[in-house]
Motif scaffolding. Structure first.
Motif, PDB file in Angstrom:
ATOM      1  N   VAL A   1       0.838  -1.208   0.000  1.00 10.36           N
ATOM      2  CA  VAL A   1       0.000   0.000   0.000  1.00 10.36           C
ATOM      3  C   VAL A   1       0.871   1.256   0.000  1.00 10.36           C
ATOM      4  O   VAL A   1       0.633   2.201  -0.767  1.00 10.36           O
ATOM      5  CB  VAL A   1      -0.947   0.000   1.221  1.00 10.36           C
ATOM      6  CG1 VAL A   1      -1.690   1.330   1.317  1.00 10.36           C
ATOM      7  CG2 VAL A   1      -1.931  -1.156   1.121  1.00 10.36           C
ATOM      8  N   LEU A   2       1.892   1.284   0.865  1.00  8.28           N
ATOM      9  CA  LEU A   2       2.766   2.443   0.965  1.00  8.28           C
ATOM     10  C   LEU A   2       3.423   2.769  -0.374  1.00  8.28           C
ATOM     11  O   LEU A   2       3.402   3.926  -0.831  1.00  8.28           O
ATOM     12  CB  LEU A   2       3.843   2.202   2.029  1.00  8.28           C
ATOM     13  CG  LEU A   2       4.922   3.292   2.155  1.00  8.28           C
ATOM     14  CD1 LEU A   2       4.322   4.594   2.664  1.00  8.28           C
ATOM     15  CD2 LEU A   2       6.061   2.821   3.079  1.00  8.28           C
ATOM     16  N   HIS A   3       3.990   1.750  -1.015  1.00  3.85           N
ATOM     17  CA  HIS A   3       4.698   2.006  -2.263  1.00  3.85           C
ATOM     18  C   HIS A   3       3.733   2.228  -3.427  1.00  3.85           C
ATOM     19  O   HIS A   3       4.082   2.934  -4.392  1.00  3.85           O
ATOM     20  CB  HIS A   3       5.667   0.861  -2.553  1.00  3.85           C
ATOM     21  CG  HIS A   3       6.900   0.920  -1.709  1.00  3.85           C
ATOM     22  ND1 HIS A   3       7.878   1.870  -1.900  1.00  3.85           N
ATOM     23  CD2 HIS A   3       7.308   0.171  -0.650  1.00  3.85           C
ATOM     24  CE1 HIS A   3       8.839   1.700  -0.998  1.00  3.85           C
ATOM     25  NE2 HIS A   3       8.511   0.678  -0.232  1.00  3.85           N
ATOM     26  N   GLY A   4       2.545   1.668  -3.340  1.00  7.33           N
ATOM     27  CA  GLY A   4       1.540   1.964  -4.356  1.00  7.33           C
ATOM     28  C   GLY A   4       1.153   3.429  -4.329  1.00  7.33           C
ATOM     29  O   GLY A   4       1.083   4.096  -5.377  1.00  7.33           O
ATOM     30  N   VAL A   5       0.898   3.947  -3.137  1.00  8.70           N
ATOM     31  CA  VAL A   5       0.549   5.363  -2.982  1.00  8.70           C
ATOM     32  C   VAL A   5       1.730   6.245  -3.382  1.00  8.70           C
ATOM     33  O   VAL A   5       1.562   7.260  -4.085  1.00  8.70           O
ATOM     34  CB  VAL A   5       0.127   5.653  -1.529  1.00  8.70           C
ATOM     35  CG1 VAL A   5      -0.038   7.156  -1.306  1.00  8.70           C
ATOM     36  CG2 VAL A   5      -1.167   4.916  -1.197  1.00  8.70           C
ATOM     37  N   THR A   6       2.937   5.861  -2.962  1.00  4.82           N
ATOM     38  CA  THR A   6       4.117   6.662  -3.281  1.00  4.82           C
ATOM     39  C   THR A   6       4.382   6.692  -4.782  1.00  4.82           C
ATOM     40  O   THR A   6       4.747   7.732  -5.340  1.00  4.82           O
ATOM     41  CB  THR A   6       5.352   6.103  -2.546  1.00  4.82           C
ATOM     42  OG1 THR A   6       5.080   6.011  -1.146  1.00  4.82           O
ATOM     43  CG2 THR A   6       6.556   7.011  -2.748  1.00  4.82           C
ATOM     44  N   MET A   7       4.194   5.570  -5.453  1.00  6.59           N
ATOM     45  CA  MET A   7       4.392   5.532  -6.899  1.00  6.59           C
ATOM     46  C   MET A   7       3.370   6.405  -7.616  1.00  6.59           C
ATOM     47  O   MET A   7       3.701   7.099  -8.589  1.00  6.59           O
ATOM     48  CB  MET A   7       4.302   4.097  -7.426  1.00  6.59           C
ATOM     49  CG  MET A   7       4.705   3.982  -8.897  1.00  6.59           C
ATOM     50  SD  MET A   7       4.769   2.283  -9.502  1.00  6.59           S
ATOM     51  CE  MET A   7       3.007   1.958  -9.705  1.00  6.59           C
ATOM     52  N   ALA A   8       2.132   6.424  -7.126  1.00  7.85           N
ATOM     53  CA  ALA A   8       1.102   7.287  -7.716  1.00  7.85           C
ATOM     54  C   ALA A   8       1.481   8.756  -7.556  1.00  7.85           C
ATOM     55  O   ALA A   8       1.312   9.561  -8.484  1.00  7.85           O
ATOM     56  CB  ALA A   8      -0.249   7.008  -7.059  1.00  7.85           C
ATOM     57  N   ILE A   9       2.025   9.111  -6.391  1.00  9.46           N
ATOM     58  CA  ILE A   9       2.474  10.485  -6.168  1.00  9.46           C
ATOM     59  C   ILE A   9       3.635  10.814  -7.105  1.00  9.46           C
ATOM     60  O   ILE A   9       3.682  11.888  -7.729  1.00  9.46           O
ATOM     61  CB  ILE A   9       2.889  10.681  -4.702  1.00  9.46           C
ATOM     62  CG1 ILE A   9       1.676  10.549  -3.781  1.00  9.46           C
ATOM     63  CG2 ILE A   9       3.562  12.046  -4.504  1.00  9.46           C
ATOM     64  CD1 ILE A   9       2.012  10.554  -2.306  1.00  9.46           C
ATOM     65  N   GLY A  10       4.578   9.879  -7.221  1.00  9.21           N
ATOM     66  CA  GLY A  10       5.716  10.088  -8.102  1.00  9.21           C
ATOM     67  C   GLY A  10       5.302  10.262  -9.555  1.00  9.21           C
ATOM     68  O   GLY A  10       5.840  11.120 -10.269  1.00  9.21           O
ATOM     69  N   HIS A  11       4.334   9.466  -9.994  1.00  7.29           N
ATOM     70  CA  HIS A  11       3.841   9.579 -11.374  1.00  7.29           C
ATOM     71  C   HIS A  11       3.170  10.931 -11.597  1.00  7.29           C
ATOM     72  O   HIS A  11       3.328  11.539 -12.668  1.00  7.29           O
ATOM     73  CB  HIS A  11       2.852   8.446 -11.659  1.00  7.29           C
ATOM     74  CG  HIS A  11       2.305   8.450 -13.059  1.00  7.29           C
ATOM     75  ND1 HIS A  11       3.098   8.190 -14.163  1.00  7.29           N
ATOM     76  CD2 HIS A  11       1.054   8.697 -13.532  1.00  7.29           C
ATOM     77  CE1 HIS A  11       2.353   8.264 -15.257  1.00  7.29           C
ATOM     78  NE2 HIS A  11       1.120   8.583 -14.900  1.00  7.29           N
ATOM     79  N   ARG A  12       2.482  11.405 -10.594  1.00  3.97           N
ATOM     80  CA  ARG A  12       1.767  12.675 -10.714  1.00  3.97           C
ATOM     81  C   ARG A  12       2.726  13.866 -10.786  1.00  3.97           C
ATOM     82  O   ARG A  12       2.514  14.797 -11.577  1.00  3.97           O
ATOM     83  CB  ARG A  12       0.808  12.851  -9.535  1.00  3.97           C
ATOM     84  CG  ARG A  12      -0.026  14.134  -9.602  1.00  3.97           C
ATOM     85  CD  ARG A  12      -0.996  14.217  -8.447  1.00  3.97           C
ATOM     86  NE  ARG A  12      -1.781  15.448  -8.486  1.00  3.97           N
ATOM     87  CZ  ARG A  12      -2.878  15.619  -9.213  1.00  3.97           C
ATOM     88  NH1 ARG A  12      -3.327  14.621  -9.954  1.00  3.97           N
ATOM     89  NH2 ARG A  12      -3.525  16.766  -9.191  1.00  3.97           N
ATOM     90  N   ILE A  13       3.780  13.841  -9.984  1.00 10.36           N
ATOM     91  CA  ILE A  13       4.701  14.981  -9.952  1.00 10.36           C
ATOM     92  C   ILE A  13       5.860  14.826 -10.940  1.00 10.36           C
ATOM     93  O   ILE A  13       6.664  15.752 -11.099  1.00 10.36           O
ATOM     94  CB  ILE A  13       5.262  15.218  -8.536  1.00 10.36           C
ATOM     95  CG1 ILE A  13       6.142  14.035  -8.091  1.00 10.36           C
ATOM     96  CG2 ILE A  13       4.133  15.454  -7.550  1.00 10.36           C
ATOM     97  CD1 ILE A  13       6.779  14.242  -6.725  1.00 10.36           C
ATOM     98  N   GLY A  14       5.970  13.662 -11.578  1.00 11.48           N
ATOM     99  CA  GLY A  14       6.969  13.480 -12.621  1.00 11.48           C
ATOM    100  C   GLY A  14       8.351  13.088 -12.154  1.00 11.48           C
ATOM    101  O   GLY A  14       9.325  13.226 -12.902  1.00 11.48           O
TER     102      GLY A  14
END
Length: 273
Positions: free
Chosen positions: A23-36
């Motif tokens: 869950v932690l890395h799923g959320v973090t990856m989504a944030i990373g994808h959003r901010i580039g």
């Protein structure tokens, strides 16, 4: 650890820790994808261990003193590290390490990003945290094994000091405009080229010693071995050295300063070829 019930409790903690990391890395990856940029994974590194330590405290039936000790030590270390990584990366572009990694892997599609960056870090966190998970179902420390536990705490304190002081010294050095373009070779950085990585390694060997103060914590020795390998050879010091060695003055710094273990610095005159 008492028989089948102890192993069953460990299985619950192990699965809960794994799900938490997913869950932690799923959320973090989504944030990373959003901010580039995907170097946000470095912020999640410390937070992942903090979450596992608290899961072990809540779910573990083992010695409460050691579970609380781990929760406090890992929280102090993990929150400091995550805040430091957030400050270090905020407002900046992608970390060259991840750019190079994705280029070697054939692209930055989400499957590759998940597999090469977030999945790798999540699995590594789960494995490195095994001393905390196993200790949560272990019996209390007794007899002379208290010496091992105290030695583990002392090693953790040493490592935390090296990591925190080294990061603070480097931050102050970079903040001074007079040091622009110069190589940091002062304070702890004159004794080792990577005081933060040495400190991190010492912290996890200290955590292992604390876990090893009661059976079967000693069996998790491969966890600090893996962490040290990551820090020295895989993703830490080695990759940083590859880029830093191209900067003017760094080869001379390499000749007079220990690579990893802190040693008295050689004089600048002695390091001149």
């Amino acid at each position: 650890m008492s028989g089948a019930s102890g192993w069953a409790a460990f299985a619950v903690i192990a699965v809960a820790s794994l799900l938490f990391l997913v869950v932690l890395h799923g959320v973090t990856m989504a944030i990373g994808h959003r901010i580039g940029r995907y170097n946000v994974v470095d912020v999640a590194w410390g937070l992942g261990f903090v979450g596992i330590a608290w899961l072990a405290l809540i779910l573990g039936p083992g010695d409460a003193t050691r579970r609380w000790l781990f929760a406090v030590l890992v929280t102090v270390w993990g929150l400091r590290l995550s805040w430091h990584m957030y400050q270090k990366s905020a407002g900046k572009g992608e970390d060259p390490r991840y750019t190079e990694l994705l280029e070697r892997s054939g692209g930055s599609d989400l499957v590759t990003v998940a597999r090469k960056i977030f999945g790798t870090q999540g699995i590594s966190q789960w494995f490195v945290s095994l001393p905390i998970q196993v200790s949560a179902v272990s019996d209390a420390t007794t007899g002379l094994w208290w010496i091992v536990l105290v030695a583990g705490i002392a090693l953790w304190v040493l490592g935390f000091a090296f990591e925190a002081i080294g990061d603070a010294q480097l931050r102050r050095f970079k903040a001074d405009p007079a040091n622009k373009g110069k190589i940091m070779d002062r304070g702890l950085w004159s004794w080792t080229r990577h005081p933060n990585y040495f400190g991190d390694s010492s912290i996890w060997w200290g955590i292992w010693l604390i876990a090893a103060s009661s059976w079967p914590g000693v069996l998790t020795v491969l966890s600090p071995v893996a962490m040290t390998y990551f820090l020295v050879y895989a993703t830490g010091a080695r990759l940083l050295e590859e880029s830093m060695s191209k900067r003017p003055g760094y080869p001379e710094y390499q000749r007079r300063t220990s690579y990893f273990l802190p040693l008295p610095p050689r004089s600048k005159k002695a390091s001149t070829p």
